[in-house]
Design an enzyme around this catalytic site. Structure first.
Site, PDB file in Angstrom:
ATOM      1  N   ASP A  95       5.447   1.917  24.094  1.00 51.56           N
ATOM      2  CA  ASP A  95       5.578   1.871  22.644  1.00 51.56           C
ATOM      3  C   ASP A  95       5.167   3.227  22.077  1.00 51.56           C
ATOM      4  OD1 ASP A  95       5.676   0.780  20.009  1.00 51.56           O
ATOM      5  OD2 ASP A  95       5.011  -1.149  20.802  1.00 51.56           O
ATOM      6  N   GLU A 245      12.582   0.309  16.414  1.00 52.64           N
ATOM      7  CA  GLU A 245      12.227  -0.752  15.479  1.00 52.64           C
ATOM      8  C   GLU A 245      12.635  -0.304  14.081  1.00 52.64           C
ATOM      9  OE1 GLU A 245       8.481  -3.441  13.910  1.00 52.64           O
ATOM     10  OE2 GLU A 245       8.292  -1.291  14.129  1.00 52.64           O
ATOM     11  N   HIS A 319       5.032  -9.531  18.469  1.00 46.62           N
ATOM     12  CA  HIS A 319       3.602  -9.580  18.133  1.00 46.62           C
ATOM     13  C   HIS A 319       3.344  -9.544  16.627  1.00 46.62           C
ATOM     14  CE1 HIS A 319       4.888  -5.505  17.917  1.00 46.62           C
ATOM     15  NE2 HIS A 319       3.766  -5.163  17.303  1.00 46.62           N
TER      16      HIS A 319
HETATM   17  O1  TEU Z   1       5.627  -3.069  12.572  1.00 49.23           O
HETATM   18  C1  TEU Z   1       6.360  -2.702  11.463  1.00 49.23           C
HETATM   19  C2  TEU Z   1       6.386  -3.619  10.335  1.00 49.23           C
HETATM   20  O2  TEU Z   1       6.527  -3.200   9.212  1.00 49.23           O
HETATM   21  C3  TEU Z   1       6.325  -5.068  10.496  1.00 49.23           C
HETATM   22  O3  TEU Z   1       6.336  -5.572  11.718  1.00 49.23           O
HETATM   23  C4  TEU Z   1       5.198  -5.627   9.729  1.00 49.23           C
HETATM   24  O4  TEU Z   1       4.026  -5.700  10.436  1.00 49.23           O
HETATM   25  C5  TEU Z   1       5.502  -7.007   9.266  1.00 49.23           C
HETATM   26  O5  TEU Z   1       6.826  -7.218   9.127  1.00 49.23           O
HETATM   27  C6  TEU Z   1       4.787  -7.121   7.969  1.00 49.23           C
HETATM   28  O6  TEU Z   1       5.186  -8.167   7.253  1.00 49.23           O
HETATM   29  C7  TEU Z   1       5.240  -2.120  13.490  1.00 49.23           C
HETATM   30  C8  TEU Z   1       4.431  -2.744  14.598  1.00 49.23           C
HETATM   31  O7  TEU Z   1       5.235  -3.634  15.317  1.00 49.23           O
HETATM   32  C9  TEU Z   1       3.224  -3.388  13.991  1.00 49.23           C
HETATM   33  O8  TEU Z   1       2.466  -4.115  14.925  1.00 49.23           O
HETATM   34  C10 TEU Z   1       2.409  -2.281  13.376  1.00 49.23           C
HETATM   35  O9  TEU Z   1       1.318  -2.828  12.699  1.00 49.23           O
HETATM   36  C11 TEU Z   1       3.232  -1.437  12.411  1.00 49.23           C
HETATM   37  O10 TEU Z   1       4.494  -1.071  12.915  1.00 49.23           O
HETATM   38  C12 TEU Z   1       2.512  -0.141  12.120  1.00 49.23           C
HETATM   39  O11 TEU Z   1       2.509   0.669  13.253  1.00 49.23           O
END
Ligand code: TEU
Ligand code: CA
Length: 547
Positions: A95, A245, A319
């Site tokens: 990641d 992502e 997650h």
């Molecule tokens: O996540 C990005 C993100 O904006 C969403 O997954 C968000 O946590 C959720 O939709 C909120 O409602 C990524 C990672 O997967 C996440 O775990 C991190 O916290 C985030 O980026 C910051 O790095």
């Protein structure tokens, strides 16, 4: 690397397996469980961040990109994992968090100390004339997205401890390439790029009068240039699999991100289909999911990505999301049936399926009833925000129980012993109470388990070109309870039919000559045909060969 035949298994190391009794999963825990991963048959494991980090956002706040956090082990442990996976033919996907660093990263510390070189790695802006924040943008974790230091503000689209990086700066971009190349040199051939479509910020910073600011930085002005540059300077020179992502993205951009002709990435994650239980687009609300919206989004993305030659990761959980069986299925009476139905719906689609740890045994939402059970920064922030808005404790806890990211972060349920066999001491977060019945030991002993259904789906994708390569078309689009599609390849095809409800329903047979022998996979073991119709029982899922 054939991304169409591949299935990826996502590991959240912190909650996977603890081997040294500190209550936190570790790299040796992953090593210990490799036979389990081999049994499932997946080709690739994605590890969420294990780098040095203060852990405010469980590793998505990186303090050192090329060091392993001691809580997870050492670089020797990591090298051992790499060597073992290489022998097993399992690709490791790391990641990469490049939209921001931790505020504990040396770059940010130097920036705060006033070193201009490092200040330019981040986004510092002067206040508005009245001294307030440069813009009214809202952080994804709540509150204004700017934090004041001295007489300036820095941008943090996530937590205040996650300052955004300045991709306009070529020196910063070179640092990032060096990080990716470091892991490539270690033999890593898979990368997941965290919120990568947010890295290109606008030329000027202005208030968003109609939204939270995302329209200014989502799929931003130079995003495709940055990704092409990242590709050609790093993984583009190797046989790799990469997935970006994409937060609040568009299909048009996702086609560009993933069409091989563009030389950007291999796959994209989008989340539109995981917002179908938001009220008016707001996450921190409670509502049943909108099935027709889910169905429509899945179909639209499949069809449009196919037309545009893009590729996507297909998934229902990770997650950051509640558990799919609790969210879209039934975690009570039809636990097994509905978990298998959801798996069937996703894994026979076009794209690359991702399984989130525990999904393959039907792990459910956490069932937490007190704010003290929660650990996630976003959940705790919103608990406080909703309180400030005047909501009652009970209602807030109800919303968290449905929406919190901690629902997916409870310890992996290995067996029915204390703490689900995850740790011998106190886990960093409590396990879901149902581990005595829902666990891998029980699943492996049961031929009819959810695990065995997933295993079969993973195998089918490898063996069957219709699944890996076939064209996708929606079926029974008018049905209000069935999600269905066909896949066709070289004159052969399959029809996938999934009843998303407990209530029985039926669909008209497309091909008059179906027999039970034509069933490729099912969660009931037989098929009920009558009056030219397929009768579908509660949460029934079928894949049937068609011509
Ligand atoms: O996540 C990005 C993100 O904006 C969403 O997954 C968000 O946590 C959720 O939709 C909120 O409602 C990524 C990672 O997967 C996440 O775990 C991190 O916290 C985030 O980026 C910051 O790095
Ligand atoms: Ca540990």
């Amino acid at each position: 690397m054939d991304i169409n035949k591949m299935t990826v298994y996502q590991i959240y190391p912190k909650s996977f397996a603890d081997t040294n009794g500190d209550g936190i999963g570790d790299i040796q825990g992953i090593i210990k469980k490799l036979p389990y991963i081999v049994e499932l048959g997946v080709d690739c494991i994605w590890l969420t961040p294990i780098y040095k980090s203060p852990g405010k956002d469980n590793g998505y706040d990186v303090a050192h990109y090329t060091e392993i956090d001691p809580v997870y082990g050492t670089m020797d442990d990591f090298d051992q994992l790499v060597a073992l996976c290489e022998d097993l033919g399992i690709i490791i996907m790391l990641d990469m968090v490049f939209n921001h660093t931790s505020s504990e990263h040396m770059w940010f510390k130097k920036a705060l100390a006033g070193e201009q070189k490092y200040k330019d790695y981040y986004i510092f802006e002067p206040p508005k004339k009245d001294g307030s924040e440069p813009t009214n943008w809202i952080s994804k974790f709540g509150g204004n997205a700017w934090e004041k230091v001295g007489d300036e503000y820095y941008l943090h689209l996530f937590d205040v401890s996650q300052p955004d990086l300045n991709w306009k700066n070529e020196n910063l971009r070179k640092e990032i390439y060096a990080v990716v190349n470091f892991w490539l040199d270690k033999g890593i051939r898979g990368f997941r790029f965290d919120v990568i479509n947010l890295i290109s910020k606008p030329h000027i910073y202005e208030d968003d009068l109609t939204g939270d600011g995302r329209r200014f930085y989502t799929d931003g002005p130079h995003i495709h240039t940055y990704l092409k540059e990242l590709n050609s300077n790093t993984f583009g020179n190797y046989d790799c699999v990469t997935v970006g992502e994409m937060s609040s993205t568009t299909i048009e951009n996702c086609i560009k991100y993933s069409n091989p002709k563009e030389n950007e990435l291999h796959l994209v994650f989008n989340f539109h289909h995981l917002k179908v239980d938001y009220v008016d687009g707001q996450k921190w609300t409670k509502a049943p999911f909108d099935f027709l919206a889910l169905k429509n989004l899945l179909h639209t993305w499949q069809v449009q990505m196919q037309i545009g030659g893009g590729s996507q990761a297909v998934f229902l959980c990770n997650h950051d999301q509640p558990r799919s069986v609790s969210r879209f299925g039934c975690d009570g009476a039809y636990h097994k049936k509905s978990a298998k139905m959801l798996a069937t719906a996703i894994h026979l689609m076009k794209g690359t399926p991702f399984i989130y740890q525990g999904e393959e045994i039907g792990m459910t939402n956490a069932g937490f009833t007190s704010i003290d059970d929660y650990r996630d920064v976003e959940s705790i922030n919103y608990y406080n925000i909703l309180k400030d808005e005047g909501k009652q404790e009970e209602e807030i806890l109800d919303i968290l129980a449905q929406k919190s990211r901690d629902n997916a972060r409870t310890p992996m349920q290995w067996d029915n012993t204390a703490n689900a066999g995850f740790t011998t001491k106190t886990p960093w977060i409590s396990p879901a109470k149902n581990y005595e019945t829902i666990n891998t030991q029980a699943a492996l002993a049961d031929n009819d388990s959810i695990f065995n259904h997933y295993k079969k789906l993973v195998q089918l994708r490898k063996e069957n070109d219709i699944i890996s390569l076939g064209t996708y078309a929606p079926a029974y689009e008018d049905s209000s309870d069935v999600f269905a599609y066909t896949r066709k390849y070289n004159g052969e095809g399959i029809l996938v039919v999934c009843n998303f409800y407990e209530k029985e329903t039926e669909v008209t047979i497309l091909d008059g000559n179906l027999t039970y022998e034509d069933v490729l996979i099912s969660n009931y073991g037989d098929i009920v045909l009558s009056d030219g119709k397929i009768q579908l029982r509660a949460y029934e899922a079928l894949a049937i060969k068609i011509r």
